[in-house]
Design an enzyme around this catalytic site. Sequence first.
Site, short mmCIF file in Angstrom:
data_model
loop_
_atom_site.label_atom_id
_atom_site.label_comp_id
_atom_site.label_asym_id
_atom_site.label_seq_id
_atom_site.Cartn_x
_atom_site.Cartn_y
_atom_site.Cartn_z
N GLU A 20 1.10 -0.58 -5.15
CA GLU A 20 0.14 0.49 -5.42
C GLU A 20 0.98 1.68 -5.87
OE1 GLU A 20 -3.32 3.36 -3.65
OE2 GLU A 20 -1.65 2.80 -2.39
N ASP A 29 0.84 -1.20 0.00
CA ASP A 29 0.00 0.00 0.00
C ASP A 29 0.88 1.26 0.00
OD1 ASP A 29 -2.73 1.18 0.47
OD2 ASP A 29 -1.76 1.93 2.29
C1 NOJ Z 1 -4.33 3.28 -0.54
C2 NOJ Z 1 -5.50 2.40 -0.28
O1 NOJ Z 1 -5.84 1.73 -1.46
C3 NOJ Z 1 -6.60 3.27 0.23
O2 NOJ Z 1 -7.83 2.61 0.29
C4 NOJ Z 1 -6.18 3.81 1.57
O3 NOJ Z 1 -7.15 4.71 2.04
C5 NOJ Z 1 -4.82 4.53 1.48
N1 NOJ Z 1 -3.86 3.82 0.70
C6 NOJ Z 1 -4.23 4.71 2.85
O4 NOJ Z 1 -3.79 3.48 3.34
#
Ligand code: NOJ
Length: 570
Positions: A292, A232
Amino acid sequence: MQAKRFAVLAIVIFWLSSLLAAAQTPAKGADAEGHPWWQHAVFYEIYPRSFADSNNDGVGDLNGIASKLDYLKALGVDAIWITPCFPSPQVDFGYDVSDYENIDPMYGTLADFDRLEQEASQRGIHIILDFVINHTSDQHPWFLDSRSSRTSAHRDWYIWRDGKGPGQPPNNWISSFGGSAWTWDRKTKQYYYHFFYPQQPDLNWRNPAVKDAMFDVTRFWYKRGVSGFRLDAVDTLFEDPNLHDNPVVAGKDAYGDPNEVNKYNDNLPEVHDVLRGLREVSDEYNGVLIGETWTDNIEELNRYYGHDHDELQLPMDFLFTMVNKLSPAEFRKQIAAVNSASGWPTFVISNHDIVRSYDRYGDGKHDDQIAKLMAGLYLTLRGTPIIYYGEEIGMKTTPPTRREDVKDPMGRSGWPKEKGRDGERTPMQWDDSVNAGFSKAEPWLPVPPTYKTHNVADELKDPNSVLSFYKKVLALRHTNEALLDGSYVPLNESDQKVLSYLRLYKDQGVLVVLNMSGVWQKVGFDLNKHGFTSAESLVSTEKSSIHRGSGGGNVVTLGPFGVFIGELGK
Ligand code: NOJ
């Protein structure tokens, strides 16, 4: 002397033959030609709150996921990525972790996880967990200790700083969910930093103890059988230690804050050291790391593969995801760009943070056909696709209509400009019974009215449904070597309506033709140039066909938003 020479020769021969053997033996988990398992796998993202609720409390859970493994297998899924299911106060629905080595009771227990893992692995399905590495929950014991005093053992595990002056945070950084990125702590009289909500304090990755603890978390789960992690928010791991102010640009965001360029708290080069470290651990377990990875351009994305292919195997290409109109030229550009990168592409068309593809590309008239068109695209490209749950049945984004119904905190603070992400997180639509078969209790988010027309049970029975199309394309993709490993060759590059390409592997080839317009199209192809003479449909939408043109070439006819996928013949 002779004997010594013989011994040296024998050693050299042994060394050479073991080198040769190593070169011929595919890496663990790779096929005979050396393709790693994740390169051929189809990934599926599950938002556990919304997938399947086994204990009827209105929130999905791990046993619910286990009960749907046969569905996933039959769909053609090889790996599931479960968004965070660890203990959490659920401020950001799990992206605020308070214990990295357990399961939130809302989702089940570690024993449930082990059972899910076993049942998945019996079906050849890998499990990928979501690793929230940028921050923890403010309720994580590390942070509770960190904030307890300036001299606590974990103080330096987070980013604490003095303000610029009374009531003034250390700098102008803005949280991506609104407001200052700094929160004042009354007890210890310093500010702590959070890129996201105040309940998500950023870890201090410059502290080696943080690194060790977090790397150990991945070992914990690898040993329990997981096959990798989706990492993430990797871009925000590091901050400028001198805390320079970010440049401010014109305008305000949805929360009313000034727009900023995240020059000093995003994409710092140190990120790559951490990724290399995580990869080293991952390689010990033959794991895969998915990122991500929001990037501004392909060079940035390319860096995530690592200079020596030693970082992420699957950094998601959001530049592709963000092509928000059915434009062959735009898609061509992005596909060519990611194919020019040094690693294997990763395609997604939606996820739990962005509006579903059904709404981004749909024209209100041909929406199901367009959902099939998008499937025909991201499931046939050179790369690994990640399907967001519900895309395969044409689920629609259904945002709340009243502020008081919003669950996602950013939707409450950003209302009405930013309605939050509830709309793309609604319960999976399994059938047309009460609550779409998701739960017997009232679901945590309302089920969209479209469950009557778009649900798994009905679509399984309809050979022309979006789901049946996904199944056909995925079945083809699993067996067709050109689709699995072939190169990508764009065709008819000036066509503004139809996107066409070949996938070529050894002497095999597949032709993909995608009509991105709402009117009939006829497209001619000269396949001779590529060593083929004809093509025969493998999977196509109802109105698509191919015939010989008068000049000897091949002509594909497509209905509005039609798809033709054909096998090339000599
Ligand atoms: C990316 C995640 O996909 C999202 O849902 C989240 O709110 C943020 N990172 C913070 O962790």
